[in-house]
Design a protein around this motif. Structure first.
Motif, mmCIF file in Angstrom:
data_model
loop_
_atom_site.group_PDB
_atom_site.id
_atom_site.type_symbol
_atom_site.label_atom_id
_atom_site.label_comp_id
_atom_site.label_asym_id
_atom_site.label_seq_id
_atom_site.Cartn_x
_atom_site.Cartn_y
_atom_site.Cartn_z
ATOM 1 N N HIS A 1 0.845 -1.192 0.000
ATOM 2 C CA HIS A 1 0.000 0.000 0.000
ATOM 3 C C HIS A 1 0.878 1.238 0.000
ATOM 4 O O HIS A 1 1.928 1.262 0.650
ATOM 5 C CB HIS A 1 -0.917 0.013 1.228
ATOM 6 C CG HIS A 1 -0.195 -0.097 2.544
ATOM 7 N ND1 HIS A 1 0.506 0.960 3.098
ATOM 8 C CD2 HIS A 1 -0.043 -1.141 3.394
ATOM 9 C CE1 HIS A 1 1.029 0.559 4.248
ATOM 10 N NE2 HIS A 1 0.727 -0.705 4.455
ATOM 11 N N GLU A 2 0.453 2.263 -0.748
ATOM 12 C CA GLU A 2 1.055 3.601 -0.686
ATOM 13 C C GLU A 2 -0.104 4.592 -0.631
ATOM 14 O O GLU A 2 -0.749 4.846 -1.647
ATOM 15 C CB GLU A 2 1.930 3.882 -1.911
ATOM 16 C CG GLU A 2 3.172 2.989 -2.007
ATOM 17 C CD GLU A 2 4.156 3.440 -3.088
ATOM 18 O OE1 GLU A 2 3.886 4.447 -3.778
ATOM 19 O OE2 GLU A 2 5.194 2.773 -3.228
ATOM 20 N N ALA A 3 -0.396 5.104 0.550
ATOM 21 C CA ALA A 3 -1.484 6.072 0.711
ATOM 22 C C ALA A 3 -1.021 7.434 0.199
ATOM 23 O O ALA A 3 0.086 7.872 0.531
ATOM 24 C CB ALA A 3 -1.875 6.174 2.183
ATOM 25 N N GLU A 4 -1.854 8.075 -0.600
ATOM 26 C CA GLU A 4 -1.440 9.336 -1.222
ATOM 27 C C GLU A 4 -2.607 10.311 -1.348
ATOM 28 O O GLU A 4 -3.740 9.905 -1.594
ATOM 29 C CB GLU A 4 -0.864 9.051 -2.635
ATOM 30 C CG GLU A 4 0.195 7.962 -2.600
ATOM 31 C CD GLU A 4 1.107 7.889 -3.794
ATOM 32 O OE1 GLU A 4 0.954 8.701 -4.723
ATOM 33 O OE2 GLU A 4 1.992 7.009 -3.769
ATOM 34 N N LEU A 5 -2.305 11.588 -1.213
ATOM 35 C CA LEU A 5 -3.262 12.617 -1.589
ATOM 36 C C LEU A 5 -3.369 12.598 -3.114
ATOM 37 O O LEU A 5 -2.353 12.483 -3.807
ATOM 38 C CB LEU A 5 -2.787 13.994 -1.125
ATOM 39 C CG LEU A 5 -3.808 15.103 -1.357
ATOM 40 C CD1 LEU A 5 -4.782 15.162 -0.177
ATOM 41 C CD2 LEU A 5 -3.128 16.455 -1.548
ATOM 42 N N ALA B 1 4.811 -3.131 -12.274
ATOM 43 C CA ALA B 1 4.673 -3.071 -10.815
ATOM 44 C C ALA B 1 3.577 -2.121 -10.357
ATOM 45 O O ALA B 1 3.098 -2.219 -9.229
ATOM 46 C CB ALA B 1 6.007 -2.635 -10.193
ATOM 47 N N LYS B 2 3.178 -1.201 -11.228
ATOM 48 C CA LYS B 2 2.304 -0.100 -10.814
ATOM 49 C C LYS B 2 0.984 -0.049 -11.577
ATOM 50 O O LYS B 2 0.136 0.779 -11.257
ATOM 51 C CB LYS B 2 3.032 1.235 -11.069
ATOM 52 C CG LYS B 2 4.290 1.455 -10.232
ATOM 53 C CD LYS B 2 3.933 1.929 -8.839
ATOM 54 C CE LYS B 2 5.115 2.568 -8.124
ATOM 55 N NZ LYS B 2 4.716 3.054 -6.784
ATOM 56 N N GLY B 3 0.834 -0.888 -12.607
ATOM 57 C CA GLY B 3 -0.277 -0.673 -13.526
ATOM 58 C C GLY B 3 -1.347 -1.737 -13.566
ATOM 59 O O GLY B 3 -2.240 -1.689 -14.413
ATOM 60 N N LEU C 1 -4.753 5.064 -3.120
ATOM 61 C CA LEU C 1 -3.659 4.126 -2.886
ATOM 62 C C LEU C 1 -2.960 3.845 -4.215
ATOM 63 O O LEU C 1 -3.610 3.440 -5.187
ATOM 64 C CB LEU C 1 -4.190 2.803 -2.324
ATOM 65 C CG LEU C 1 -4.848 2.864 -0.948
ATOM 66 C CD1 LEU C 1 -5.687 1.605 -0.712
ATOM 67 C CD2 LEU C 1 -3.796 3.012 0.143
ATOM 68 N N ASP C 2 -1.659 4.114 -4.230
ATOM 69 C CA ASP C 2 -0.821 3.731 -5.369
ATOM 70 C C ASP C 2 -0.292 2.331 -5.037
ATOM 71 O O ASP C 2 0.777 2.190 -4.452
ATOM 72 C CB ASP C 2 0.302 4.771 -5.529
ATOM 73 C CG ASP C 2 1.468 4.279 -6.358
ATOM 74 O OD1 ASP C 2 1.292 3.321 -7.135
ATOM 75 O OD2 ASP C 2 2.562 4.871 -6.223
ATOM 76 N N LEU C 3 -1.085 1.310 -5.361
ATOM 77 C CA LEU C 3 -0.652 -0.060 -5.024
ATOM 78 C C LEU C 3 0.533 -0.447 -5.908
ATOM 79 O O LEU C 3 0.561 -0.147 -7.097
ATOM 80 C CB LEU C 3 -1.799 -1.050 -5.199
ATOM 81 C CG LEU C 3 -2.995 -0.856 -4.265
ATOM 82 C CD1 LEU C 3 -3.992 -2.007 -4.439
ATOM 83 C CD2 LEU C 3 -2.577 -0.739 -2.802
HETATM 84 MG MG MG Z 1 3.478 6.139 -4.796
#
Ligand code: MG
Length: 214
Positions: free
Chosen positions: A66-70, A118-120, A97-99
């Motif tokens: 998990h990467e919590a982001e505004l 990894a991100k998409g 979240l930028d999973l």
């Molecule tokens: Mg991120």
């Protein structure tokens, strides 16, 4: 067409921009240097996951973080937007979240390859609804709890590149369009997700969004 919700109505999304390493403590926890300009990557629209839909962990990664982001939604596009006018281009603010498939990302980084795998993946861009801000506040705070335990706390005053700089930078290099969504980077405390986890996000102390991992 993929949409997000702004003040209760659907808005089509154009491009999903993400900023990496925008908080010094997070760059440090992953052993990354601090960047000289915003580190930008993209996610496909198929990665968007609105609130209430389950997060499905891909079976080709053993370490989805998990990467919590505004997250901000662009209302008015433009090229070469000056920092002094940048906040006026934001239609709404949300949380997301930028999973990230951290194991895959580590392999890609070693090879010098793009991070797309990894991100998409589908669901890698969890996003709440957006609300407009009048007047626009000086700062936002946000948090992520997993199964009721606080994992990440963010304060946008700790961003290495603040919103004005991000918007000016993206508009100069890529151009911004109405409906662009920008993930603004994650604070420290990223970690792995497990099946059955409940992720609860807050924005400025208010309930922001919730997701469950299938
Ligand atoms: Mg991120």
């Amino acid at each position: 067409m993929r949409t997000v919700v702004l003040n209760g109505r659907d808005v089509p999304v154009s491009t999903i921009f993400c900023i990496g390493r925008n908080y010094a403590a997070h760059a440090k926890e992953l052993g990354n240097a601090v960047e000289e300009e915003p580190l930008v990557f993209l996610k496909p629209l198929s990665a968007l996951l609105p609130e209430g839909e389950p997060i499905r962990l891909p079976d080709w990664s053993a370490d989805i973080h998990h990467e919590a982001e505004l997250v901000v939604l662009i209302g008015r596009g433009g090229r070469d937007i000056p920092e002094s006018e940048a906040l006026g281009h934001i239609a709404g603010v949300g949380i997301g979240l930028d999973l990230t498939a951290r194991d895959i990302q580590s392999e890609l980084k070693k090879k010098g390859h793009p991070w797309t795998k990894a991100k998409g993946f589908p669901g890698a861009a969890c996003v709440s609804g957006f609300a407009s801000c009048e007047p626009f506040p000086d700062a936002f705070s946000f948090s992520l709890s997993v199964n009721g335990q606080l994992r990440q706390s963010g304060d946008t005053r700790l961003m290495l590149f603040p919103l004005e700089v991000i918007i000016a930078h993206l508009s100069r290099l890529y151009g911004l369009q109405e409906g662009d969504v920008i993930y603004t980077g994650t604070p420290e405390g990223v970690g792995p997700l497990r099946s059955g986890d409940t992720l609860t996000l807050t924005l400025d102390g208010h309930p922001g969004a919730e997701w469950k991992v299938a």
